[in-house]
Design a protein around this motif. Structure first.
Motif, PDB file in Angstrom:
ATOM      1  N   LEU A 175      -5.524  -6.759   7.531  1.00 45.73           N
ATOM      2  CA  LEU A 175      -6.941  -6.430   7.696  1.00 45.73           C
ATOM      3  C   LEU A 175      -7.396  -6.760   9.118  1.00 45.73           C
ATOM      4  N   VAL A 176      -6.944  -7.900   9.646  1.00 45.57           N
ATOM      5  CA  VAL A 176      -7.282  -8.268  11.026  1.00 45.57           C
ATOM      6  C   VAL A 176      -6.720  -7.230  12.000  1.00 45.57           C
ATOM      7  N   LEU A 202     -15.184  -1.838   9.749  1.00 43.85           N
ATOM      8  CA  LEU A 202     -13.955  -1.419   9.077  1.00 43.85           C
ATOM      9  C   LEU A 202     -13.361  -2.569   8.281  1.00 43.85           C
ATOM     10  N   ALA A 203     -13.388  -3.768   8.853  1.00 46.81           N
ATOM     11  CA  ALA A 203     -12.903  -4.936   8.123  1.00 46.81           C
ATOM     12  C   ALA A 203     -13.721  -5.163   6.857  1.00 46.81           C
ATOM     13  N   LEU A 227     -10.935  -4.229  -1.350  1.00 43.77           N
ATOM     14  CA  LEU A 227     -10.100  -5.238  -1.990  1.00 43.77           C
ATOM     15  C   LEU A 227     -10.840  -5.907  -3.145  1.00 43.77           C
ATOM     16  N   GLN A 228     -12.131  -6.171  -2.943  1.00 39.56           N
ATOM     17  CA  GLN A 228     -12.943  -6.773  -3.986  1.00 39.56           C
ATOM     18  C   GLN A 228     -13.132  -5.823  -5.163  1.00 39.56           C
ATOM     19  N   ALA A 256      -4.947   3.907   5.437  1.00 35.72           N
ATOM     20  CA  ALA A 256      -3.649   3.320   5.760  1.00 35.72           C
ATOM     21  C   ALA A 256      -3.599   1.856   5.338  1.00 35.72           C
ATOM     22  N   TRP A 257      -4.696   1.111   5.604  1.00 35.43           N
ATOM     23  CA  TRP A 257      -4.707  -0.298   5.214  1.00 35.43           C
ATOM     24  C   TRP A 257      -4.637  -0.443   3.701  1.00 35.43           C
ATOM     25  N   LEU A 258      -5.406   0.343   2.978  1.00 34.06           N
ATOM     26  CA  LEU A 258      -5.409   0.241   1.518  1.00 34.06           C
ATOM     27  C   LEU A 258      -4.033   0.583   0.962  1.00 34.06           C
TER      28      LEU A 258
END
Length: 283
Positions: free
Chosen positions: A33-34, A61-62, A69-70, A123-125
């Motif tokens: 995430l960072v 975005l973070a 995520l929550q 992409a992060w997810l």
């Protein structure tokens, strides 16, 4: 320069490996995430919104990733999300590359920033949920992109004759792309038929799911497609940098450039890999 690259790579590995092999997927999710927030900051700067707007995009975005995520936890998102994200990459990426660097600045800044948020968030997810599936599954996706990139580099240097996209990235060649595809297929067969079968892995790899779960012919086509899309991700970021006259997305990673320079090929591959993996359970 080489010494700086090595030191930076070692520091990144020292941070990444404990998070990767932690018993909980949360440390990896938070670390990435960072990184994705830093990529958002870079994207904003490359697209005409430096300073406070860039910080706002990175932090926003973070926050979006943390909210996802929550809301979703680390359970798999609906398959249609990955297919939609993949379709946007295939169609939008093809159109952007066809139009070339000169067309990119003509798109409204808001749309360019929105596309960046969407690409980085997806992409992060996908990355976080791939880690939740298992380390073997996650590493198989990373390794596909790494293998395609390394083989394309060496194949292009030794065999390259025909330029792939000279207006975007003059160093890339069709021979490099084909070298990357062949290397990905070899890696896929090795992973599916040796590593997955003979080692005590924690999950089926992407290769196992595609080559066994979907049948050999479909699996091979899927791996070739993912290899090609890693090139699209790389070219797309090169197009943006070319459009604004930038060599690197930033200097956050000494010797390596910016975060976007390191993750560009991953952006389309992770959502598409999750989409293809959702077609069926591993064999």
């Amino acid at each position: 320069m080489l010494k700086t690259r090595i030191i930076t790579a070692l520091v990144l590995l020292a941070i990444l490996l404990p998070a990767l092999f932690a018993s909980s997927p949360l440390p990896f999710a938070l670390l990435t995430l960072v990184l994705i927030a830093a990529a958002g900051w870079e994207w904003s700067r490359l697209n005409g919104a430096p300073g406070l707007p860039a910080w706002g995009m990175g932090l926003g975005l973070a926050a979006l990733c943390a909210a996802s995520l929550q809301w979703l936890g680390l359970q798999a998102a609906p398959a249609w999300c990955w297919w939609l994200g993949g379709a946007i990459w295939v169609l939008g990426g093809a159109q952007a590359l066809r139009s070339g660097p000169s067309h990119w600045p003509q798109i409204s800044r808001g749309l360019r920033l929105g596309l960046g948020v969407l690409a980085l968030w997806a992409a992060w997810l996908a990355m976080a949920q791939a880690k939740a599936v298992g380390i073997n599954f996650l590493l198989s996706i990373f390794s596909l992109v790494w293998m395609a990139d390394v083989a394309a580099y060496f194949g292009g240097r030794s065999l390259g004759r025909r330029k792939l996209a000279p207006a975007i990235s003059p160093g890339k060649s069709w021979e490099g792309v084909w070298s990357g595809m062949v290397a990905v297929l070899l890696l896929g067969f090795l992973w599916a038929y040796v590593i997955d079968q003979r080692l005590a892995v924690d999950s089926a790899s992407l290769y196992q799911r595609l080559l066994h779960g979907q049948g050999l012919a479909i699996g091979v086509l899927a791996l070739l497609f993912l290899s090609a899309m890693s090139v699209v991700g790389d070219l797309f970021e090169s197009l943006i940098k070319r459009a604004v006259g930038a060599k690197d997305s930033s200097q956050l990673l000494p010797g390596h450039g910016g975060v976007l320079d390191r993750v560009d090929a991953l952006l389309p591959v992770f959502p598409l890999a999750m989409a293809l993996a959702s077609l069926g359970a591993p064999a």
